[in-house]
Design an enzyme around this catalytic site. Structure first.
Site, mmCIF file in Angstrom:
data_model
loop_
_atom_site.group_PDB
_atom_site.id
_atom_site.type_symbol
_atom_site.label_atom_id
_atom_site.label_comp_id
_atom_site.label_asym_id
_atom_site.label_seq_id
_atom_site.Cartn_x
_atom_site.Cartn_y
_atom_site.Cartn_z
ATOM 1 N N ASP A 97 33.051 39.191 39.999
ATOM 2 C CA ASP A 97 31.931 40.025 40.433
ATOM 3 C C ASP A 97 30.968 39.293 41.353
ATOM 4 O OD1 ASP A 97 32.970 42.037 38.802
ATOM 5 O OD2 ASP A 97 31.833 41.341 37.067
ATOM 6 N N LYS A 101 33.038 39.854 46.204
ATOM 7 C CA LYS A 101 34.234 39.733 47.056
ATOM 8 C C LYS A 101 34.443 41.013 47.865
ATOM 9 C CE LYS A 101 36.635 38.931 43.294
ATOM 10 N NZ LYS A 101 35.577 38.734 42.298
ATOM 11 N N ASN A 128 41.533 45.758 36.232
ATOM 12 C CA ASN A 128 40.428 44.999 35.627
ATOM 13 C C ASN A 128 39.395 44.678 36.717
ATOM 14 O OD1 ASN A 128 42.336 43.328 36.826
ATOM 15 N ND2 ASN A 128 42.174 41.682 35.333
ATOM 16 N N GLY A 165 36.874 45.305 39.842
ATOM 17 C CA GLY A 165 36.018 46.368 40.361
ATOM 18 C C GLY A 165 35.291 45.787 41.554
ATOM 19 N N HIS A 166 35.674 46.207 42.747
ATOM 20 C CA HIS A 166 35.091 45.647 43.966
ATOM 21 C C HIS A 166 34.242 46.722 44.636
ATOM 22 C CE1 HIS A 166 38.533 42.469 44.240
ATOM 23 N NE2 HIS A 166 37.861 42.419 43.115
ATOM 24 N N GLN A 212 39.220 38.874 40.401
ATOM 25 C CA GLN A 212 38.734 37.935 39.378
ATOM 26 C C GLN A 212 38.274 36.635 40.070
ATOM 27 O OE1 GLN A 212 42.022 39.577 38.498
ATOM 28 N NE2 GLN A 212 40.536 41.144 38.034
ATOM 29 N N SER A 242 24.625 36.324 51.980
ATOM 30 C CA SER A 242 24.421 37.757 51.761
ATOM 31 C C SER A 242 23.046 37.994 51.165
ATOM 32 C CB SER A 242 25.507 38.282 50.820
ATOM 33 O OG SER A 242 25.352 39.663 50.620
HETATM 34 P P1 GDP Z 1 33.418 41.757 43.242
HETATM 35 O O1 GDP Z 1 34.164 42.153 42.035
HETATM 36 O O2 GDP Z 1 33.462 40.296 43.497
HETATM 37 O O3 GDP Z 1 33.823 42.546 44.466
HETATM 38 O O4 GDP Z 1 31.887 42.116 42.971
HETATM 39 P P2 GDP Z 1 31.325 43.491 42.337
HETATM 40 O O5 GDP Z 1 31.440 44.556 43.347
HETATM 41 O O6 GDP Z 1 31.934 43.721 41.003
HETATM 42 O O7 GDP Z 1 29.820 43.095 42.046
HETATM 43 C C1 GDP Z 1 28.952 42.674 43.071
HETATM 44 C C2 GDP Z 1 27.757 43.646 43.126
HETATM 45 O O8 GDP Z 1 26.718 43.083 43.895
HETATM 46 C C3 GDP Z 1 28.089 44.973 43.772
HETATM 47 O O9 GDP Z 1 27.342 45.981 43.165
HETATM 48 C C4 GDP Z 1 27.628 44.768 45.227
HETATM 49 O O10 GDP Z 1 27.262 45.989 45.865
HETATM 50 C C5 GDP Z 1 26.420 43.904 45.012
HETATM 51 N N1 GDP Z 1 26.107 42.968 46.111
HETATM 52 C C6 GDP Z 1 26.959 42.280 46.916
HETATM 53 N N2 GDP Z 1 26.270 41.435 47.708
HETATM 54 C C7 GDP Z 1 24.969 41.594 47.407
HETATM 55 C C8 GDP Z 1 23.762 40.961 47.857
HETATM 56 O O11 GDP Z 1 23.746 40.066 48.689
HETATM 57 N N3 GDP Z 1 22.591 41.379 47.282
HETATM 58 C C9 GDP Z 1 22.549 42.349 46.326
HETATM 59 N N4 GDP Z 1 21.359 42.681 45.834
HETATM 60 N N5 GDP Z 1 23.663 42.956 45.882
HETATM 61 C C10 GDP Z 1 24.858 42.569 46.394
HETATM 62 P P1 IMO Z 2 36.531 41.323 39.732
HETATM 63 O O1 IMO Z 2 37.760 41.309 40.620
HETATM 64 C C1 IMO Z 2 34.579 40.070 36.060
HETATM 65 C C2 IMO Z 2 37.197 39.376 32.608
HETATM 66 C C3 IMO Z 2 37.001 40.291 31.415
HETATM 67 C C4 IMO Z 2 37.396 39.345 30.293
HETATM 68 C C5 IMO Z 2 38.528 38.551 30.900
HETATM 69 C C6 IMO Z 2 39.917 39.048 30.535
HETATM 70 O O2 IMO Z 2 35.772 42.583 39.811
HETATM 71 O O3 IMO Z 2 35.723 40.092 39.966
HETATM 72 P P2 IMO Z 2 41.310 41.171 31.303
HETATM 73 O O4 IMO Z 2 41.024 42.632 31.179
HETATM 74 O O5 IMO Z 2 41.523 40.716 32.700
HETATM 75 O O6 IMO Z 2 42.438 40.721 30.408
HETATM 76 O O7 IMO Z 2 39.985 40.458 30.731
HETATM 77 O O8 IMO Z 2 38.350 38.620 32.306
HETATM 78 N N1 IMO Z 2 37.434 40.059 33.892
HETATM 79 C C7 IMO Z 2 36.529 40.172 34.869
HETATM 80 N N2 IMO Z 2 35.224 39.820 34.898
HETATM 81 N N3 IMO Z 2 35.171 40.598 37.150
HETATM 82 C C8 IMO Z 2 36.471 40.919 37.141
HETATM 83 O O9 IMO Z 2 37.137 41.308 38.251
HETATM 84 C C9 IMO Z 2 37.205 40.757 35.948
HETATM 85 N N4 IMO Z 2 38.488 40.999 35.582
HETATM 86 C C10 IMO Z 2 38.609 40.565 34.337
HETATM 87 O O10 IMO Z 2 35.676 40.728 31.316
HETATM 88 O O11 IMO Z 2 36.331 38.452 30.034
HETATM 89 MG MG MG Z 3 33.832 43.186 40.236
#
Ligand code: GDP
Ligand code: IMO
Ligand code: MG
Length: 436
Positions: A17, A20, A42, A44-45, A225, A415
Site C-alpha cells: 500500500d 504503487k 489481495n 488493491g492499487h 505487495q 508524491s
Molecule cells: P498500492 O497498493 O501500493 O497501490 O497503494 P494503495 O492504493 O493501496 O494505497 C495508497 C493510497 O494512498 C491510495 O489511496 C492512494 O490514492 C493514496 N496516495 C498515493 N500517493 C499519495 C500521496 O502522495 N499523498 C496522499 N495523501 N495520498 C496518496
Molecule cells: P498491495 O499490492 C498490504 C498482507 C495481508 C496479510 C499478509 C498475507 O495493495 O500493496 P494474503 O492475503 O496475501 O495471504 O495476506 O499480506 N497483504 C497486503 N498488505 N497491501 C497488499 O497489497 C497486501 N497483500 C497482502 O494483510 O498481512
Molecule cells: Mg494496496
C-alpha cells in the site's frame, strides 16, 4: 536494441500500500505494455484521476491509458469472478480494455476451496497472519503441490474435475464438519460459467512480452505487495505467499533480467502495515492515529485500518538492496504536514550502546528490536500538491535528505497527493526524462 524508455519495474519496499498504483498509472501513459507478475486480488492499487478513484485488484494499473496493453503474467493467481467484475466496473466508467488485454495461460486460478481453507485457518487457533481471506496462500500452495489449475486448463473442460479433485478433497477432509463447500461438479460448472467471458483473453504472455521487448516496445512491470511481505525476504511467517521482490518479476513473466533496465522502489514517507506481524517503528499512540486519519490508511481491499509508524530506514535499505533499486518513489509526504516533529528510524539498539541495521530472519527476533528514532522539526506549510523541489519547506527538505542518506538510495519521484499531477520527478533523477 534501442529503447526510447527504460523497461521499468515499480516494486513495493515496505509492507504494501505504498502507492504503487498511483506511480504505475502516472508513468504508464508512456509505456506500451504494463504487466502484473505476482499476487492476486489481495492487492488493491488505487488510481485517482480528476477526483475519480479506481481501485484495481488484478487488472494492471495502466488500465486508464487507452494506448496501454495490459498483461497478466504467469506468476499471478486469479479470482476470475473478481476479475470479470473489475472489467465490468471499468467498462461502466467508460474504460473498455477488451482489445488490449492478455492473460497468461500459466497463471493459476483461485478456487472456492482455496478461499475456504484460507478463512478456516485464519479463524483457527494456529498462528494468525491476518490474511486478506482471498485464498491467496492456498492457491500458491496448491500450485507448488502440483494440484493447481491454470487458465490454460480451461481449454479442456472435461479434465477440470480431475485436475481439481485432489486439492478439493484434501480441503474437505481438513475442514471436516465445518466444510460447506459445494460439490465438486458444481464448482466445475460454476467455474466454466464464470470463465467463459475471460477465455478470449487467455494466451501466451511470455511470447507477447518477449516480442514486445525485441521490437523495442517499452515494458512497465507492476509489483504487488512488497518486500517485507515477500515469502523469502519478508517478516516470515507474516508474509504473503509469493515473491514480491525482484526475483518474482522474472519468474512471473518468463522474461530474462536483460529485459529490465531500471527499478523504482516505492515507499511512503512513513510506514504502514495491515495484518499481523512485526512492525518495529509502529506508533500505537495519537500520532499513529493522526497519520491513519490524515493518510486515510484503511485497506483498499479489506477496509481494515492500517497500522502506522515512522519511516524505517533500516527496512528501506534492506528493501533497496534486495531489489537493486535505482531510485525511490517516495509517497505521501503531505500526510506528515503539520506534525510538530517527524521521526526517522535509523536502525535498532544493538544492546551494547551501538546501532545495528541488520534485520533478523526470525519473526520472534523482530519483536525484540528496539528502534533508534531520530526526530526532525516538522513543517507547518502544506506540501499537498507541490510540484517543485524549491516549493518544499526547508524542514521537509532536511527530513528527506536524512531519509535518502539513511536508505542509501536517492529519490526519483516525490508524491504530494493522490492525484496524478500531485508530485514531481526529482530533479536530475532518471524518472525526469521518463516523465518529460
Ligand atoms: P498500492 O497498493 O501500493 O497501490 O497503494 P494503495 O492504493 O493501496 O494505497 C495508497 C493510497 O494512498 C491510495 O489511496 C492512494 O490514492 C493514496 N496516495 C498515493 N500517493 C499519495 C500521496 O502522495 N499523498 C496522499 N495523501 N495520498 C496518496
Ligand atoms: P498491495 O499490492 C498490504 C498482507 C495481508 C496479510 C499478509 C498475507 O495493495 O500493496 P494474503 O492475503 O496475501 O495471504 O495476506 O499480506 N497483504 C497486503 N498488505 N497491501 C497488499 O497489497 C497486501 N497483500 C497482502 O494483510 O498481512
Ligand atoms: Mg494496496
Amino acid at each position: 536494441m534501442s529503447h526510447l524508455l527504460p523497461n521499468l519495474a515499480i516494486l513495493g519496499l515496505q509492507w504494501g500500500d505504498e502507492g504503487k498504483g498511483k506511480l504505475v498509472d502516472l508513468v504508464a501513459g508512456k509505456f506500451r505494455n504494463v504487466v502484473r507478475f505476482q499476487g492476486g486480488n489481495n492487492a488493491g492499487h488505487t488510481v485517482v484521476v480528476d477526483g475519480q478513484s479506481f481501485a484495481l485488484h488484478q487488472v494492471p494499473s495502466g488500465a486508464l491509458h487507452a494506448g496501454c496493453f495490459l498483461v497478466v503474467g504467469s506468476g499471478v493467481v486469479l479470482n476470475l469472478e473478481v476479475f470479470k467484475q473489475e472489467l465490468d466496473h471499468l467498462k461502466e466508467r467508460g474504460i473498455d480494455v477488451s482489445s488490449r488485454l492478455l492473460m497468461s495461460e500459466k497463471a493459476h486460478i483461485i478456487l472456492p476451496h482455496h478461499i475456504a481453507l484460507d478463512r478456516w485457518r485464519e479463524g483457527g487457533t494456529s498462528v494468525k497472519i491476518g490474511t486478506t481471506g482471498r485464498g491467496i496462500g492456498p492457491a500458491y500452495e496448491m500450485k507448488a503441490a502440483r494440484m493447481g489449475l491454470r487458465l490454460g486448463d480451461l481449454k479442456l473442460p472435461d479434465c477440470l474435475a480431475d485436475r481439481i479433485r485432489q486439492g478439493y478433497e484434501e480441503v474437505c477432509i481438513r475442514l471436516g464438519s465445518t466444510c460447506d463447500l459445494p460439490p465438486l461438479d458444481v464448482i466445475v460448472k460454476d467455474l466454466l460459467r464464470i470463465a467463459e467471458p475471460i477465455l478470449p483473453f487467455i494466451g501466451n504472455t511470455q511470447e507477447h512480452l518477449f516480442d514486445a521487448w525485441k521490437k523495442g516496445e517499452s515494458i512497465l512491470y507492476e509489483g504487488a505487495q512488497a518486500t517485507l511481505l515477500d515469502i523469502d525476504h519478508g517478516t516470515y511467517p507474516f508474509v504473503t505467499s509469493s515473491n514480491c521482490t525482484l526475483g518474482g518479476l522474472f519468474a512471473g513473466t518468463g522474461l530474462p533480467p536483460k529485459a529490465l533496465d531500471k527499478i523504482v522502489g516505492v515507499g511512503k514517507a512513513y510506514t504502514t502495515r495491515v495484518g499481523e506481524g512485526p512492525f518495529p517503528s509502529e506508533l500505537k499512540d495519537a500520532t499513529g492515529q493522526r497519520i491513519r486519519e490524515v493518510g486515510r490508511e484503511f485497506g483498499t481491499t479489506t477496509g481494515r485500518p492500517r497500522r502506522c509508524g515512522w519511516f524505517d530506514a533500516a527496512i528501506m535499505a534492506h528493501a533497496c538492496r534486495t531489489n537493486g533499486v535505482d531510485g525511490l518513489g517516495l509517497m505521501k509526504l503531505d500526510v506528515l504536514d503539520g506534525l510538530p516533529e517527524v521521526g526517522l528510524v535509523t536502525g535498532y539498539a544493538d544492546g551494547e550502546g551501538g546501532v545495528t541495521r541488520t534485520l533478523p530472519s526470525c519473526a520472534a527476533d523482530w519483536d525484540q528490536l528496539k528502534p533508534v528514532v531520530k526526530y526532525f522539526k516538522g513543517w507547518t506549510d502544506s506540501t499537498r500538491g507541490v510540484t517543485e523541489l524549491s516549493r518544499l519547506p526547508l524542514e521537509a527538505r532536511a527530513y528527506l535528505d536524512a531519509l535518502t542518506e539513511a536508505s542509501e538510495t536517492p529519490i526519483a519521484y516525490l508524491s504530494t497527493g493522490p492525484e496524478r499531477h500531485e508530485g514531481f520527478a526529482w530533479p536530475g533523477s532518471f524518472l525526469e526524462s521518463v516523465l518529460a
